[in-house]
Write an enzyme that holds these catalytic residues in place. Structure first.
Site, PDB file in Angstrom:
ATOM      1  N   TYR A   1       0.690  -1.102   0.112  1.00 27.80           N
ATOM      2  CA  TYR A   1       0.075   0.000  -0.163  1.00 27.80           C
ATOM      3  C   TYR A   1       0.925   1.189  -0.134  1.00 27.80           C
ATOM      4  CZ  TYR A   1      -3.546   3.349   1.700  1.00 27.80           C
ATOM      5  OH  TYR A   1      -4.364   4.378   1.654  1.00 27.80           O
TER       6      TYR A   1
ATOM      7  N   ASP B   1       9.374   2.834  -0.008  1.00 30.97           N
ATOM      8  CA  ASP B   1       8.143   3.519   0.919  1.00 30.97           C
ATOM      9  C   ASP B   1       8.445   3.105   2.405  1.00 30.97           C
ATOM     10  OD1 ASP B   1       5.939   4.221   2.149  1.00 30.97           O
ATOM     11  OD2 ASP B   1       4.532   3.353   0.640  1.00 30.97           O
TER      12      ASP B   1
ATOM     13  N   LYS C   1       3.645   9.061   8.948  1.00 34.58           N
ATOM     14  CA  LYS C   1       3.389   8.344  10.304  1.00 34.58           C
ATOM     15  C   LYS C   1       4.429   8.856  11.432  1.00 34.58           C
ATOM     16  CE  LYS C   1       0.530   4.615   8.486  1.00 34.58           C
ATOM     17  NZ  LYS C   1       0.730   4.158   7.122  1.00 34.58           N
TER      18      LYS C   1
HETATM   19  C1  LIG Z   1       0.101   4.354   5.892  1.00 33.15           C
HETATM   20  C2  LIG Z   1       0.793   4.140   4.578  1.00 33.15           C
HETATM   21  C3  LIG Z   1       0.905   5.035   3.600  1.00 33.15           C
HETATM   22  C4  LIG Z   1      -0.063   6.232   3.502  1.00 33.15           C
HETATM   23  O1  LIG Z   1      -0.032   7.312   4.198  1.00 33.15           O
HETATM   24  P1  LIG Z   1      -0.997   8.145   4.836  1.00 33.15           P
HETATM   25  O2  LIG Z   1      -0.288   9.212   6.035  1.00 33.15           O
HETATM   26  O3  LIG Z   1      -2.388   7.271   5.354  1.00 33.15           O
HETATM   27  O4  LIG Z   1      -1.495   8.993   3.528  1.00 33.15           O
HETATM   28  C5  LIG Z   1       1.597   4.921   2.376  1.00 33.15           C
HETATM   29  N1  LIG Z   1       2.574   4.185   2.457  1.00 33.15           N
HETATM   30  C6  LIG Z   1       2.731   3.072   3.635  1.00 33.15           C
HETATM   31  C7  LIG Z   1       3.639   2.090   3.671  1.00 33.15           C
HETATM   32  C8  LIG Z   1       1.691   3.152   4.413  1.00 33.15           C
HETATM   33  O5  LIG Z   1       1.889   2.322   5.557  1.00 33.15           O
END
Ligand SMILES: *Cc1c(COP(=O)(O)O)cnc(C)c1O
Length: 438
Positions: free
Chosen positions: A144, A239, A267
């Site tokens: 994701y 990511d 985060k």
């Molecule tokens: C949570 C998450 C996102 C998205 O971040 P948001 O602040 O919710 O938009 C993107 N990549 C990873 C790996 C994530 O865990």
């Protein structure tokens, strides 16, 4: 005055908010029941509107690595509030933040602040396309990267070279530019690259996946992607929205000693306030406007309150690197408790763990990619989830999420968790034995 309960709040919420929530997994759809409405949290505990206390194992999906309402972060926010809330002009704190990120994250030489992980990933992809002049990207099934159109592409199947949108509203044109491969499968990536010679701008990967449950890279996988990117002039994007500042001060790239070209963050970087960032090699980052031509902007980017919370959190982590051993030990204590409980019930489910991330998968198969994760029995997970909730433990309400352990757990909490796991898994074992007798 009597306050409304979670149930009453949810009934009203669904009248005014789609599905009653501002982000889908919060709705408990995967496990059934009514989501808890949270009133407050402190340290290792979260309190709902119904007056219950729970031990936290989600921690706002990662950000609250120090535990809730950490005094240093709280003070930083209070202090920042006095100077007003937004200027739309550069500030000293943004420079301190950028410098600290570049110190902490090995591959990052320059960084741009945004407001969420989604925004960071969308911007990183645009930058990779602008830098290479190519259109397509490769992502992995079950990874994701936020809700940007390019990332909402179904787990591949046979027509892996032709993405299928995962959500209405994503155009076929966008989907065509996103290619997908199974996580941990280098051959599949090589085939995609060969079939799209000179048209892959970027490979984006969660170096440790958190979004199909916790799934670790096999030895050589992340290194292999690095080599493929070098060979084919592809921008390699980690990511690290989840893993950044969590698996090590410098994230997964420090832990595995791999240098991606770009890194996306979120985060923990905001300490609980809405912050994201993307950064990497100077040569690429200098293509971002106004230094370069790839446009990206934000009215509230680098917001002083948000940056204060993030800066206080990152500084704490930077100054206390020993916290990472403690987090690992905390997490192992929890997973060892689960292993004991599983053994006592003669269950053989899979636990994946690294640092302060872990998942218990309700499958006996080792989980190395999304198809493995999908062999989990989600009904048994739902049962386990509610049995844990009843015993005062707040887990992510889906099998396909990692749990995040904070530094705030006490001895008493570990004992509570061990006991809760033993009882909840005994209920699960009982259910399995009833089903098998039918
Ligand atoms: C949570 C998450 C996102 C998205 O971040 P948001 O602040 O919710 O938009 C993107 N990549 C990873 C790996 C994530 O865990």
């Amino acid at each position: 005055m009597k306050y409304p309960t979670s149930q009453q709040l949810f009934e009203k919420a669904v009248q005014y908010i789609p599905g009653g929530v501002n982000s889908p997994v919060r709705a408990f759809r995967a496990v059934g029941g009514t989501p808890l409405f949270i009133k407050s949290a402190k340290g290792a505990y979260i309190f709902d509107e119904d007056g219950n206390r729970y031990i936290e194992l989600i921690n706002s999906w990662g950000p609250m690595i120090l535990g809730h309402a950490h005094p240093l972060v709280q003070q930083a926010i209070h202090k920042a509030v006095e100077d007003s809330f937004s200027f739309g002009a550069p500030t000293r704190k943004e420079v301190e933040m950028a410098e600290l990120i570049c110190h902490m994250v090995p591959s990052v030489e320059k960084v741009r602040m945004v407001n969420s992980g989604t925004e960071a990933c969308m911007a990183a992809i645009r930058l990779a396309r602008g830098y290479t002049g190519r259109d397509k990207i490769i992502k992995f099934e079950g990874c994701y990267h936020g809700h940007g159109d390019s990332f909402l592409i179904a787990a591949g199947s046979g027509a892996a070279t032709m993405g299928i949108p995962d959500s209405p509203g994503v155009t076929q044109g966008t989907a065509n530019d996103t290619l997908t491969a199974p996580f941990n499968d280098l051959n599949a990536v090589e085939e995609l690259i060969n079939a799209n010679e000179d048209n892959i701008a970027a490979i984006i990967v969660e170096p440790v996946v958190g979004n199909m449950g916790c799934v670790l890279p096999e030895p050589g996988f992340l290194e292999g992607l690095r080599q493929l990117c070098n060979k084919h002039g592809i921008v390699y994007i980690f990511d690290e929205v989840m893993t950044g500042f969590r698996l090590a001060p410098g994230g997964a790239q420090e832990l595995f000693n791999i240098q991606p070209d770009l890194t996306t963050m979120g985060k923990i970087i905001g300490g609980g306030l809405p912050v994201g960032a993307y950064g990497g090699k100077k040569e690429i980052m200098d293509c971002v406007s106004p230094a370069g031509k790839v446009y990206q902007a934000g009215t509230l980017s680098g917001n002083p309150i948000a940056i204060s919370a993030g800066l206080a959190t990152l500084r704490y982590l930077y100054e206390h690197p020993e916290i990472y051993q403690q987090l690992e030990q905390n997490t192992r204590r929890i997973t060892e408790g689960i292993r004991k409980a599983l053994a006592a019930c003669q269950l053989n489910f899979t636990i994946n763990q690294i640092g302060s991330m872990y998942s218990l998968f309700f499958t006996e198969k080792p989980v190395k990619n999304f198809s493995d994760a999908k062999t989990s029995d989600t009904q048994l997970f739902a049962l386990y989830f509610h049995e844990m909730l009843k015993r005062g433990v707040y887990l992510a309400p889906s099998q396909f999420e990692s749990l995040f352990v904070s530094a705030a757990l006490s001895e008493e909490d570990f004992l509570h968790l061990e006991q809760a796991n033993a009882e909840a898994l005994a209920v699960v074992a009982e259910r399995i034995s009833i089903m098998s007798k039918r």
